[in-house]
Write a protein that holds these residues in place. Sequence first.
Motif, PDB file in Angstrom:
ATOM      1  N   VAL A 172      29.867  34.265  34.683  1.00 10.53           N
ATOM      2  CA  VAL A 172      30.809  33.691  35.645  1.00 10.53           C
ATOM      3  C   VAL A 172      30.200  33.686  37.045  1.00 10.53           C
ATOM      4  O   VAL A 172      29.352  34.517  37.370  1.00 10.53           O
ATOM      5  CB  VAL A 172      32.159  34.435  35.670  1.00 10.53           C
ATOM      6  CG1 VAL A 172      32.855  34.385  34.323  1.00 10.53           C
ATOM      7  CG2 VAL A 172      31.993  35.866  36.163  1.00 10.53           C
ATOM      8  N   LYS A 173      30.668  32.736  37.862  1.00 13.27           N
ATOM      9  CA  LYS A 173      30.180  32.641  39.236  1.00 13.27           C
ATOM     10  C   LYS A 173      31.118  33.318  40.227  1.00 13.27           C
ATOM     11  O   LYS A 173      30.732  33.637  41.349  1.00 13.27           O
ATOM     12  CB  LYS A 173      30.004  31.175  39.609  1.00 13.27           C
ATOM     13  CG  LYS A 173      28.988  30.436  38.767  1.00 13.27           C
ATOM     14  CD  LYS A 173      28.937  28.962  39.143  1.00 13.27           C
ATOM     15  CE  LYS A 173      27.939  28.205  38.272  1.00 13.27           C
ATOM     16  NZ  LYS A 173      27.946  26.743  38.577  1.00 13.27           N
ATOM     17  N   GLY A 174      32.387  33.486  39.810  1.00  9.74           N
ATOM     18  CA  GLY A 174      33.360  34.098  40.700  1.00  9.74           C
ATOM     19  C   GLY A 174      34.428  34.841  39.926  1.00  9.74           C
ATOM     20  O   GLY A 174      34.727  34.500  38.780  1.00  9.74           O
ATOM     21  N   ILE A 175      34.993  35.868  40.556  1.00  8.57           N
ATOM     22  CA  ILE A 175      36.051  36.669  39.937  1.00  8.57           C
ATOM     23  C   ILE A 175      37.237  36.760  40.885  1.00  8.57           C
ATOM     24  O   ILE A 175      37.082  37.027  42.084  1.00  8.57           O
ATOM     25  CB  ILE A 175      35.546  38.083  39.587  1.00  8.57           C
ATOM     26  CG1 ILE A 175      34.523  38.013  38.446  1.00  8.57           C
ATOM     27  CG2 ILE A 175      36.705  38.994  39.200  1.00  8.57           C
ATOM     28  CD1 ILE A 175      33.900  39.357  38.086  1.00  8.57           C
ATOM     29  N   TRP A 176      38.421  36.511  40.334  1.00  5.49           N
ATOM     30  CA  TRP A 176      39.679  36.661  41.060  1.00  5.49           C
ATOM     31  C   TRP A 176      40.338  37.898  40.487  1.00  5.49           C
ATOM     32  O   TRP A 176      40.837  37.879  39.366  1.00  5.49           O
ATOM     33  CB  TRP A 176      40.531  35.417  40.841  1.00  5.49           C
ATOM     34  CG  TRP A 176      41.634  35.199  41.827  1.00  5.49           C
ATOM     35  CD1 TRP A 176      41.745  35.733  43.079  1.00  5.49           C
ATOM     36  CD2 TRP A 176      42.793  34.379  41.634  1.00  5.49           C
ATOM     37  NE1 TRP A 176      42.898  35.287  43.683  1.00  5.49           N
ATOM     38  CE2 TRP A 176      43.557  34.466  42.822  1.00  5.49           C
ATOM     39  CE3 TRP A 176      43.253  33.592  40.582  1.00  5.49           C
ATOM     40  CZ2 TRP A 176      44.759  33.786  42.979  1.00  5.49           C
ATOM     41  CZ3 TRP A 176      44.440  32.906  40.742  1.00  5.49           C
ATOM     42  CH2 TRP A 176      45.183  32.995  41.920  1.00  5.49           C
ATOM     43  N   ASN A 177      40.325  38.984  41.244  1.00  7.99           N
ATOM     44  CA  ASN A 177      40.713  40.288  40.706  1.00  7.99           C
ATOM     45  C   ASN A 177      42.104  40.721  41.166  1.00  7.99           C
ATOM     46  O   ASN A 177      42.332  40.976  42.345  1.00  7.99           O
ATOM     47  CB  ASN A 177      39.687  41.339  41.136  1.00  7.99           C
ATOM     48  CG  ASN A 177      40.073  42.731  40.702  1.00  7.99           C
ATOM     49  OD1 ASN A 177      40.649  42.923  39.628  1.00  7.99           O
ATOM     50  ND2 ASN A 177      39.775  43.713  41.533  1.00  7.99           N
TER      51      ASN A 177
END
Length: 217
Positions: A172-177
């Motif tokens: 993945v290139k980005g994480i929304w945590n």
Amino acid sequence: MERSSHKVSMAVIRRLPKYYRYLEGLLKKDINRISSKELSRIMGLTASQIRQDLNCFGGFGQQGYGYNVAELHNEIAKILGLNKHYSSVIVGAGNLGQAIANYSNFQRQGFELKGMFDINPKLIGLRIRDVEIHDIDNIEGFVRENDIEIGIIAVPLENAQDIADKLVAGGVKGIWNFAPFDVKVPENVEIEHVHLSESLYTLTYLLNEKDILEKKD
């Protein structure tokens, strides 16, 4: 419109979605033109702040005319990357994960939810908005095979780092945590932490301060 060469501050970046939201509201009211002064009044910012923010990306207004609402809305969408499509997965199919999956506005904005994952065998195989819930053990392969760009974490804090590691391993290139834990990721992966409790605590602080002031009066 060309951006200025200096690095844009995070404070400005975090205001961009607010500009986008207010401009979208103006478009729905068929307002085609607005001045920085008028925009400042409805957004709660100063006209000077608005001009400074937008000048970070080259400036968009015309003296004596103001801003073309549709053009500015479109340019900010491009700056935010909303003119592209993003494939995503949600990890954690409980109440929060399902609420995020059911938020239809994301799909309209170009965020395609390709899968959900959970550890609970009772949930595996079920579908939310026609998106299947998979076994967490299969997440790395799924992320890699489906070119998933964004991983959304909606699991308890004790599992958050392990899930983040699996998402990173899958590419993945980005994480929304959304987990109440600041997970660590490599520098080549972008991360945005959303702590719902912190926002709520800010509200309770303001309510408490108001109550104290009223009692003093």
